[in-house]
Design an enzyme around this catalytic site. Structure first.
Site, short mmCIF file in Angstrom:
data_model
loop_
_atom_site.label_atom_id
_atom_site.label_comp_id
_atom_site.label_asym_id
_atom_site.label_seq_id
_atom_site.Cartn_x
_atom_site.Cartn_y
_atom_site.Cartn_z
N THR A 260 -14.01 -21.87 -28.37
CA THR A 260 -15.71 -22.34 -28.12
C THR A 260 -15.68 -23.75 -28.51
O THR A 260 -15.87 -24.53 -29.20
CB THR A 260 -16.13 -21.83 -29.21
N PHE A 262 -18.84 -25.96 -29.22
CA PHE A 262 -20.31 -26.40 -30.06
C PHE A 262 -20.89 -27.60 -29.94
O PHE A 262 -21.00 -28.53 -29.86
CB PHE A 262 -19.40 -26.08 -31.64
#
Length: 357
Positions: A260, A262
């Site tokens: 992921t 961020f």
């Protein structure tokens, strides 16, 4: 039951209560640090007297008013010491132990993680100054764009929200259980629907039932607090540390490339030179409008790393585009590109220039 067994059982209950007390004290400290952003002075004698009066009034049974007042004086003095340190607060969505907090520990361990209920709360509290920074997931390698965050970026007032950094972390799920749990007795596993889907092979292979929960870390916290029978949770390894759980299995995700990205946001622009820029723009609703924008970047030799379209919620039927590219807003060719793009767009917003942390 023998006295030794009963003693051991009671001590386990005491240990669990002590663990909960420490969590609540930590949570109280977090809130006091947030109040520091909203008041001129650390000391507030009137407020302290109000707290003490309430504590003495509520003290009864085994916990007398003198003991309670002494205890809370120690807690309040410690909170004032923490406020004097002027720690930097960073918000993330979810409960403690969420992958946003994992990302914070990679970015800067001196930042104090503050949990927020929703992504919009992270943005709002960065804007109003309660938080120095926020960290939000913008895209996942398996699930794609995080639409809520992208919508908030589209709608952001760029005078109050700037992207000042990014970090990409691998997402490794763990199967967590209460201490002493026999794995063979586990029947149901709680977690966020995405985490359950990403561990489908493990769950199916071990004949475990999935039970959706609002948050991975929330599932771990619930398991620690409510102690449901024959249950486990899928969450980060950090959750085991925070909620006194055992890691039964690590890296149970089906795809080991799960990661992921961020974004770190602030209400001030970074004063450091970055190597990636993010913008939001919309075009006139006519053929070739988007192509013309992309051609400007191509002609300038700027490498696009992401382009995402989102419907404009305040203008149905129209779309905004989020675009990331490699380059710095301190480069002349980037400055010139922005000027050309502004002439071809109905809306143009510069979200920030930053680097990977």
């Amino acid at each position: 039951m023998e006295a030794r067994d009963l003693l051991g059982k009671l001590r386990k209950k005491i240990d669990a209560i002590d663990f909960e007390i420490l969590k609540l004290v930590n949570q109280r400290m977090e809130h006091t640090l947030r109040t520091r952003k909203l008041k001129a002075n650390i000391a507030d004698p009137g407020r302290e007297q109000e707290i003490m009066a309430g504590i003495r009034r509520r003290s009864n049974a085994l916990v007398g008013p003198d003991f309670s007042e002494h205890l809370f004086k120690v807690i309040i003095n410690e909170s004032k010491l923490l406020q004097q340190k002027e720690l930097k607060l960073i918000g993330f969505q979810g409960e403690h132990g969420a992958y946003g907090e994992v990302a914070i520990r990679i970015v800067d361990q001196s930042l104090l993680p503050i949990p927020c209920l929703e992504f919009v709360d992270v943005f709002d509290e960065v804007v109003n100054g309660q938080l120095d920074f926020g960290i939000v997931p913008v895209e996942n390698s398996l699930e794609g764009a995080v639409t809520q965050v992208n919508d908030l970026l589209v709608e952001a007032d760029v005078q109050n929200i700037k992207i000042v950094g990014e970090v990409k972390i691998p997402i490794h799920h763990c199967l967590l259980a209460l201490p002493g749990t026999d794995y063979r007795e586990i029947k149901v596993v709680y977690s966020h629907p995405q985490a359950l889907a990403q561990c489908r092979g493990f769950l199916s292979g071990n004949k475990l039932d999935s039970m959706p929960y609002y948050d991975t870390a929330g599932a771990a916290m619930m398991l620690s607090k409510e102690k449901p029978r024959a249950a486990a949770a899928i969450a980060s390894k950090l959750c085991a540390e925070l909620y006194n759980l055992e890691v039964l299995f690590e890296n149970i995700e089906d795809n080991e490339t799960n990661a992921t990205r961020f974004l770190l946001i602030s209400n001030k622009e970074s004063n450091k030179a970055g190597n990636k820029c993010s913008i939001v723009f919309s075009t006139e609703h006519k053929a070739g409008a988007l192509f013309n924008i992309l051609k400007i970047f191509s002609d300038a030799g700027l490498n696009l790393t992401r382009i995402e379209s989102r419907p404009m919620r305040n203008d149905p039927g129209k779309y905004a585009f989020l675009l990331d590219f490699l380059g710095s807003n301190r480069e002349q060719k980037v400055v010139e590109t922005f000027e050309k793009v502004k002439k071809e767009t109905a809306i143009f917003k510069f979200l920030g220039c930053y680097s990977e942390l």
